[in-house]
Design a protein around this motif. Structure first.
Motif, PDB file in Angstrom:
ATOM      1  N   PHE A 114       0.825  -1.213   0.000  1.00 23.32           N
ATOM      2  CA  PHE A 114       0.000   0.000   0.000  1.00 23.32           C
ATOM      3  C   PHE A 114       0.859   1.262   0.000  1.00 23.32           C
ATOM      4  O   PHE A 114       0.354   2.351   0.242  1.00 23.32           O
ATOM      5  N   SER A 115       2.157   1.090  -0.280  1.00 23.29           N
ATOM      6  CA  SER A 115       3.059   2.236  -0.312  1.00 23.29           C
ATOM      7  C   SER A 115       2.758   3.135  -1.505  1.00 23.29           C
ATOM      8  O   SER A 115       2.308   2.671  -2.562  1.00 23.29           O
ATOM      9  N   SER A 116       3.024   4.416  -1.332  1.00 18.47           N
ATOM     10  CA  SER A 116       2.865   5.359  -2.438  1.00 18.47           C
ATOM     11  C   SER A 116       3.996   5.239  -3.453  1.00 18.47           C
ATOM     12  O   SER A 116       3.916   5.794  -4.547  1.00 18.47           O
ATOM     13  N   PHE A 242      -2.060  13.012   9.802  1.00 20.74           N
ATOM     14  CA  PHE A 242      -1.251  11.842  10.130  1.00 20.74           C
ATOM     15  C   PHE A 242      -0.337  11.491   8.951  1.00 20.74           C
ATOM     16  O   PHE A 242      -0.730  11.598   7.788  1.00 20.74           O
ATOM     17  N   MET A 243       0.871  11.046   9.267  1.00 25.79           N
ATOM     18  CA  MET A 243       1.793  10.550   8.264  1.00 25.79           C
ATOM     19  C   MET A 243       1.399   9.115   7.892  1.00 25.79           C
ATOM     20  O   MET A 243       0.719   8.427   8.670  1.00 25.79           O
ATOM     21  N   PRO A 244       1.831   8.612   6.706  1.00 25.18           N
ATOM     22  CA  PRO A 244       1.438   7.253   6.293  1.00 25.18           C
ATOM     23  C   PRO A 244       1.759   6.171   7.315  1.00 25.18           C
ATOM     24  O   PRO A 244       0.939   5.294   7.580  1.00 25.18           O
ATOM     25  N   LEU A 245       2.979   6.207   7.898  1.00 29.46           N
ATOM     26  CA  LEU A 245       3.324   5.196   8.887  1.00 29.46           C
ATOM     27  C   LEU A 245       2.463   5.319  10.142  1.00 29.46           C
ATOM     28  O   LEU A 245       2.104   4.312  10.762  1.00 29.46           O
ATOM     29  N   GLN A 246       2.128   6.539  10.526  1.00 28.46           N
ATOM     30  CA  GLN A 246       1.253   6.734  11.679  1.00 28.46           C
ATOM     31  C   GLN A 246      -0.148   6.199  11.404  1.00 28.46           C
ATOM     32  O   GLN A 246      -0.785   5.633  12.292  1.00 28.46           O
TER      33      GLN A 246
END
Length: 334
Positions: A114-116, A242-246
């Motif tokens: 699901f990474s950009s 929120f950041m993606p990892l968060q």
């Protein structure tokens, strides 16, 4: 009496729908018992004729063979039961380490889907598709003979921060005195490496193969769990800054666990059973030790019963723990 003054018809018990399921189940159970009794009787007759009637006295005899690598002290003078116990300890060692490693790798690869970053997504997809479609036995042979046994020794060994990879083993360093931050890393004395922990290449190859193979299946389980979370959750989190990892760690993964955990159960059990392929890497696990014991004693039935019981208990323990975890992560309705 009926309306016309005649007695009401009584349904025979063998045609009563309330009794038919019980009659069928009873008949099937009886047939199974008859078959089992026949097989057991045949087994006892054959064992008696061969002079191999079930006996457990042999487990106290000296094993007469050594185990190359074991957590428990063992030598050839110790009895067979100690050898089997040492093999079980080796199996538990690789299973526990494999569960941790495969979970970490599978989670990382599953969430990378699901990474950009398009390249990262494609690499995760290629890894899953390639690894899942190559038999585990071939992968273990590859890791052992092509990778680990091809490592150089001495000064030519592959040296990484805190880790040395050599054909003689895998050498790991760590803080031996955390209070004073005393770091002890691998060091070379003459042509021999020394370190606080040394792992054999047999263990390393088996663990690597199990982690890489099972991690691919866990990655798909994680991907399916993450995909089950509505996209609105992602969008709402992004709108809050929120950041993606968060988003993954605080919002998506906690919700996805109720879908992920049941799938992890079957993968963990598969890893425990696949550890019996350790013989391909020369690692002395329970199956390898049991095979040597069988060849020396000829007690095939007893040894097979030990193997069946050991792997059954391991799998049941994993299942019980995962079922308990599954109940904890399920959403509670008010």
């Amino acid at each position: 009496m009926g309306a016309a003054g005649t007695p009401s018809a009584v349904t025979p018990w063998w045609r009563d729908r309330r009794w038919i399921p019980w009659i069928v189940q009873g008949a099937v159970a009886l047939a199974v018992l008859v078959v089992v009794a026949f097989l057991l009787g045949n087994l006892v007759r054959n064992l008696t004729a061969a002079g191999l009637l079930l006996s457990w006295r042999w487990v106290g005899n000296p094993a007469g063979f050594d185990i190359s690598e074991t957590l428990l002290p063992f030598d050839a003078s110790l009895p067979y039961w100690r050898a089997l116990l040492a093999g079980l300890a080796n199996t538990l060692r690789v299973v526990l380490a494999g569960l941790v490693g495969a979970t970490v790798l599978g989670t990382l690869v599953g969430t990378a889907s699901f990474s950009s970053n398009g390249l990262l997504r494609r690499l995760a997809r290629v890894y899953v598709e390639v690894i899942r479609n190559i038999p585990l036995l071939l992968q273990l042979v590859f890791w052992y003979f092509v990778v680990f046994l091809a490592l150089p020794n001495g000064r030519d060994a592959l040296q990484l921060p805190g880790v040395v990879l050599a054909r003689s083993g895998l050498y790991l360093g760590w803080f031996t005195d955390p209070l004073h931050l005393t770091w002890t890393g691998p060091h070379l004395e003459g042509s021999v490496w020394h370190a606080p922990l040394r792992l054999t290449v047999e263990f390393g190859a088996l663990l690597t193969g199990l982690v890489v193979y099972t991690g691919a299946f866990i990655a798909e389980v994680v991907r399916g769990g993450v995909a089950s979370v509505p996209r609105g959750q992602w969008e709402a989190a992004r709108s809050l800054g929120f950041m993606p990892l968060q988003i993954l760690r605080r919002i998506v993964l906690p919700q996805a666990l109720r879908v992920i955990v049941p799938g992890l159960n079957s993968q963990y059990i598969s890893l425990a059973k696949n550890s019996s392929l350790a013989v391909a890497c020369g690692y002395s696990d329970l199956y390898s030790v049991a095979e040597t014991t069988l060849n020396q004693t000829g007690r095939a039935v007893e040894v097979m019963l030990i193997l069946l019981g050991a792997y059954l208990v391991i799998d049941l323990l994993i299942s019980a723990l995962m079922n308990g975890l599954n109940q904890l992560v399920q959403l509670k309705e008010r």
